[in-house]
Scaffold this active site. Sequence first.
Site, PDB file in Angstrom:
ATOM      1  N   GLY A  10       0.874  -1.173   0.000  1.00 14.49           N
ATOM      2  CA  GLY A  10       0.000   0.000   0.000  1.00 14.49           C
ATOM      3  C   GLY A  10       0.906   1.216   0.000  1.00 14.49           C
ATOM      4  CG  PHE A  11       4.371   3.401  -2.096  1.00 12.73           C
ATOM      5  CD1 PHE A  11       4.978   3.566  -0.855  1.00 12.73           C
ATOM      6  CD2 PHE A  11       4.918   4.048  -3.190  1.00 12.73           C
ATOM      7  CE1 PHE A  11       6.109   4.359  -0.718  1.00 12.73           C
ATOM      8  CE2 PHE A  11       6.044   4.844  -3.072  1.00 12.73           C
ATOM      9  CZ  PHE A  11       6.641   5.000  -1.834  1.00 12.73           C
ATOM     10  N   GLY A  12       0.152   4.500  -1.098  1.00 17.63           N
ATOM     11  CA  GLY A  12      -0.627   5.703  -1.419  1.00 17.63           C
ATOM     12  C   GLY A  12      -0.214   6.840  -0.496  1.00 17.63           C
ATOM     13  CG  ASN A  13      -2.965  10.041   0.097  1.00 17.44           C
ATOM     14  OD1 ASN A  13      -2.399  10.798  -0.675  1.00 17.44           O
ATOM     15  ND2 ASN A  13      -4.245   9.724  -0.036  1.00 17.44           N
ATOM     16  CB  VAL A  14      -0.785   6.194   4.941  1.00 22.27           C
ATOM     17  CG1 VAL A  14      -0.069   5.822   6.232  1.00 22.27           C
ATOM     18  CG2 VAL A  14      -2.083   6.925   5.264  1.00 22.27           C
ATOM     19  N   GLY A  15       1.505   5.448   2.836  1.00 21.32           N
ATOM     20  CA  GLY A  15       2.754   4.742   2.532  1.00 21.32           C
ATOM     21  C   GLY A  15       3.855   5.713   2.133  1.00 21.32           C
ATOM     22  CE  LYS A 121      -9.979   3.298   8.573  1.00 17.18           C
ATOM     23  NZ  LYS A 121      -9.569   4.637   8.442  1.00 17.18           N
ATOM     24  CD  GLU A 205     -10.527   5.287   4.693  1.00 17.30           C
ATOM     25  OE1 GLU A 205      -9.966   4.242   4.312  1.00 17.30           O
ATOM     26  OE2 GLU A 205     -10.065   5.996   5.599  1.00 17.30           O
ATOM     27  CE  LYS A 220     -10.903   6.141  11.480  1.00 18.23           C
ATOM     28  NZ  LYS A 220     -11.038   7.429  10.787  1.00 18.23           N
TER      29      LYS A 220
HETATM   30  N1  LIG Z   1      -5.124   8.903   4.841  1.00 20.15           N
HETATM   31  C1  LIG Z   1      -5.265   8.994   6.133  1.00 20.15           C
HETATM   32  O1  LIG Z   1      -5.219  10.105   6.690  1.00 20.15           O
HETATM   33  C2  LIG Z   1      -5.458   7.779   6.961  1.00 20.15           C
HETATM   34  C3  LIG Z   1      -5.530   6.518   6.404  1.00 20.15           C
HETATM   35  N2  LIG Z   1      -5.677   5.407   7.187  1.00 20.15           N
HETATM   36  C4  LIG Z   1      -5.726   4.087   6.583  1.00 20.15           C
HETATM   37  O2  LIG Z   1      -4.484   3.829   5.944  1.00 20.15           O
HETATM   38  C5  LIG Z   1      -4.671   3.013   4.786  1.00 20.15           C
HETATM   39  C6  LIG Z   1      -4.059   3.705   3.576  1.00 20.15           C
HETATM   40  O3  LIG Z   1      -4.683   4.961   3.389  1.00 20.15           O
HETATM   41  P1  LIG Z   1      -4.213   5.946   2.214  1.00 20.15           P
HETATM   42  O4  LIG Z   1      -2.755   5.813   2.015  1.00 20.15           O
HETATM   43  O5  LIG Z   1      -4.793   7.256   2.534  1.00 20.15           O
HETATM   44  O6  LIG Z   1      -4.978   5.305   0.974  1.00 20.15           O
HETATM   45  P2  LIG Z   1      -4.632   5.487  -0.583  1.00 20.15           P
HETATM   46  O7  LIG Z   1      -5.895   5.250  -1.321  1.00 20.15           O
HETATM   47  O8  LIG Z   1      -3.893   6.756  -0.810  1.00 20.15           O
HETATM   48  O9  LIG Z   1      -3.614   4.283  -0.856  1.00 20.15           O
HETATM   49  C7  LIG Z   1      -4.015   2.958  -0.751  1.00 20.15           C
HETATM   50  C8  LIG Z   1      -2.898   2.089  -1.281  1.00 20.15           C
HETATM   51  O10 LIG Z   1      -3.284   0.730  -1.100  1.00 20.15           O
HETATM   52  C9  LIG Z   1      -3.024   0.038  -2.312  1.00 20.15           C
HETATM   53  N3  LIG Z   1      -3.918  -1.104  -2.414  1.00 20.15           N
HETATM   54  C10 LIG Z   1      -5.265  -1.114  -2.376  1.00 20.15           C
HETATM   55  N4  LIG Z   1      -5.719  -2.371  -2.483  1.00 20.15           N
HETATM   56  C11 LIG Z   1      -4.626  -3.160  -2.599  1.00 20.15           C
HETATM   57  C12 LIG Z   1      -4.419  -4.553  -2.763  1.00 20.15           C
HETATM   58  N5  LIG Z   1      -5.455  -5.387  -2.832  1.00 20.15           N
HETATM   59  N6  LIG Z   1      -3.154  -5.018  -2.858  1.00 20.15           N
HETATM   60  C13 LIG Z   1      -2.107  -4.190  -2.796  1.00 20.15           C
HETATM   61  N7  LIG Z   1      -2.234  -2.842  -2.658  1.00 20.15           N
HETATM   62  C14 LIG Z   1      -3.476  -2.349  -2.556  1.00 20.15           C
HETATM   63  C15 LIG Z   1      -3.270   1.057  -3.396  1.00 20.15           C
HETATM   64  O11 LIG Z   1      -2.607   0.597  -4.549  1.00 20.15           O
HETATM   65  P3  LIG Z   1      -2.865   1.153  -6.029  1.00 20.15           P
HETATM   66  O12 LIG Z   1      -2.793   2.643  -5.907  1.00 20.15           O
HETATM   67  O13 LIG Z   1      -1.780   0.565  -6.807  1.00 20.15           O
HETATM   68  O14 LIG Z   1      -4.248   0.710  -6.422  1.00 20.15           O
HETATM   69  C16 LIG Z   1      -2.607   2.280  -2.773  1.00 20.15           C
HETATM   70  O15 LIG Z   1      -1.214   2.237  -2.980  1.00 20.15           O
HETATM   71  C17 LIG Z   1      -6.186   2.790   4.670  1.00 20.15           C
HETATM   72  O16 LIG Z   1      -6.508   1.549   5.233  1.00 20.15           O
HETATM   73  C18 LIG Z   1      -6.786   3.936   5.505  1.00 20.15           C
HETATM   74  O17 LIG Z   1      -8.020   3.601   6.065  1.00 20.15           O
HETATM   75  C19 LIG Z   1      -5.734   5.497   8.566  1.00 20.15           C
HETATM   76  C20 LIG Z   1      -5.659   6.708   9.161  1.00 20.15           C
HETATM   77  C21 LIG Z   1      -5.596   7.950   8.423  1.00 20.15           C
HETATM   78  N1  LIG Z   2     -10.783   8.543   5.945  1.00 19.07           N
HETATM   79  C1  LIG Z   2     -10.380   8.698   7.309  1.00 19.07           C
HETATM   80  C2  LIG Z   2      -8.883   8.682   7.400  1.00 19.07           C
HETATM   81  C3  LIG Z   2      -8.402   8.154   8.661  1.00 19.07           C
HETATM   82  O1  LIG Z   2      -8.769   7.129   9.195  1.00 19.07           O
HETATM   83  C4  LIG Z   2     -10.930  10.002   7.836  1.00 19.07           C
HETATM   84  O2  LIG Z   2     -11.407  10.809   7.045  1.00 19.07           O
HETATM   85  O3  LIG Z   2     -10.905  10.203   9.063  1.00 19.07           O
END
Ligand SMILES: NC(=O)C1=CN([C@@H]2O[C@H](COP(=O)(O)OP(=O)(O)OC[C@H]3O[C@@H](n4cnc5c(N)ncnc54)[C@H](OP(=O)(O)O)[C@@H]3O)[C@@H](O)[C@H]2O)C=CC1
Ligand SMILES: N[C@@H](CC=O)C(=O)O
Length: 340
Positions: A10-15, A121, A205, A220
Amino acid sequence: MKFYRLCIVGFGNVGQSLLRLLIEKRDELREKYEVEWQVTGVASRRIGWLADPEGLDVAALLRGEWPEQKGQPANVREWLIAARGDVLFELTSLNVETGEPAIEHIRTALELDIHAITANKGTIVHGYHELQSLSRERGKRFLYEATVMAGSPLFSLFQASLPLARLLRFRGLLNSTSNVVLAEIEQGKSFADAIKKAQEIGIAESDPSADVDGWDAAVKVCAIAKVLMEVELPLEAIEVQGIRGLSVDEIQKASLAGRPYKLVAGIERTEGGVKAWVRPEQITPGDPFTTIGPAGLLSHFELDVIPGLTIALHIPNSGTAGPDVTAYDVLADFIRVVQH
Ligand SMILES: NC(=O)C1=CN([C@@H]2O[C@H](COP(=O)(O)OP(=O)(O)OC[C@H]3O[C@@H](n4cnc5c(N)ncnc54)[C@H](OP(=O)(O)O)[C@@H]3O)[C@@H](O)[C@H]2O)C=CC1
Ligand SMILES: N[C@@H](CC=O)C(=O)O
């Protein structure tokens, strides 16, 4: 000096925020904790399963440049083995219904004697007991501080500083996105533009309907029930109402009258168990919920030994503060692993 090979799925916002923070804190980790690290695995749906036990180029990863790898691992098990991981960071999207594939990722890591840290979560709601007992069996950590009230100590606060305190009642703002959306609509933005704003801040999300329909907050609440109250609370038992049913007119009038809507979550013990809800409520002047900005979070706890304890988290309504504070919770879990 201890050396850790880190794997991030998971290499999106948090990663990405986590990787930036690890780089920023590299010297302090070395000086204060005698820890060196390398990222040896990164994975997502788009990236695939990238692994290099000698270390990936982290600057390139942050630029969105993935090395070409022939014969990539085919699944999480092969990937963790190829990367020779010591710690897995599970940061994939929330799956409200099943918690998968995040649970499978963490289960596999623990089976391979790899510590697992998550912000997801869904793993707590659907896999907490299994993953906890597996982590104990394997003598590895399963940590999840970022899953609720990301950016503030919640589970670690209870575990480290509130021994034997019994949580009786909780009321809080647990979903930033809904409250940002409400605040944007109060300022005259459309629902769609308000969601875009939450996405720009990086707090929504992957599928923002989980936010605005109340399910992120419900998950949560369920995690709070499981971990802090030691009560089984199925998601279906939570009364869930999101903000989608509110009209623009209702939202704007409530704000003009000084009683704006917020998405509020709550849980309380009852004779037979617990009662929990997520719903939009109009807040009155003087309510602690008025003291934080739209993206902020607030939790108020009533305990048998402390009548009221409030944690407030202030998050600017701009930049990448949301994922950055989440990444800090994940990093703090990593330090707990290092001290294990
Ligand atoms: N953003 C926030 O402020 C917060 C987020 N969280 C939690 O942290 C987690 C990540 O959030 P965030 O980074 O914002 O989300 P993003 O949507 O920015 O990133 C999600 C990442 O997960 C990858 N992904 C999704 N499904 C799969 C899968 N089946 N296999 C492998 N990779 C997968 C996506 O890959 P790809 O892009 O290649 O599809 C993407 O890199 C979530 O569970 C969220 O609930 C918790 C607290 C706060
Ligand atoms: N989508 C969530 C992110 C953290 O868990 C939020 O908006 O609070």
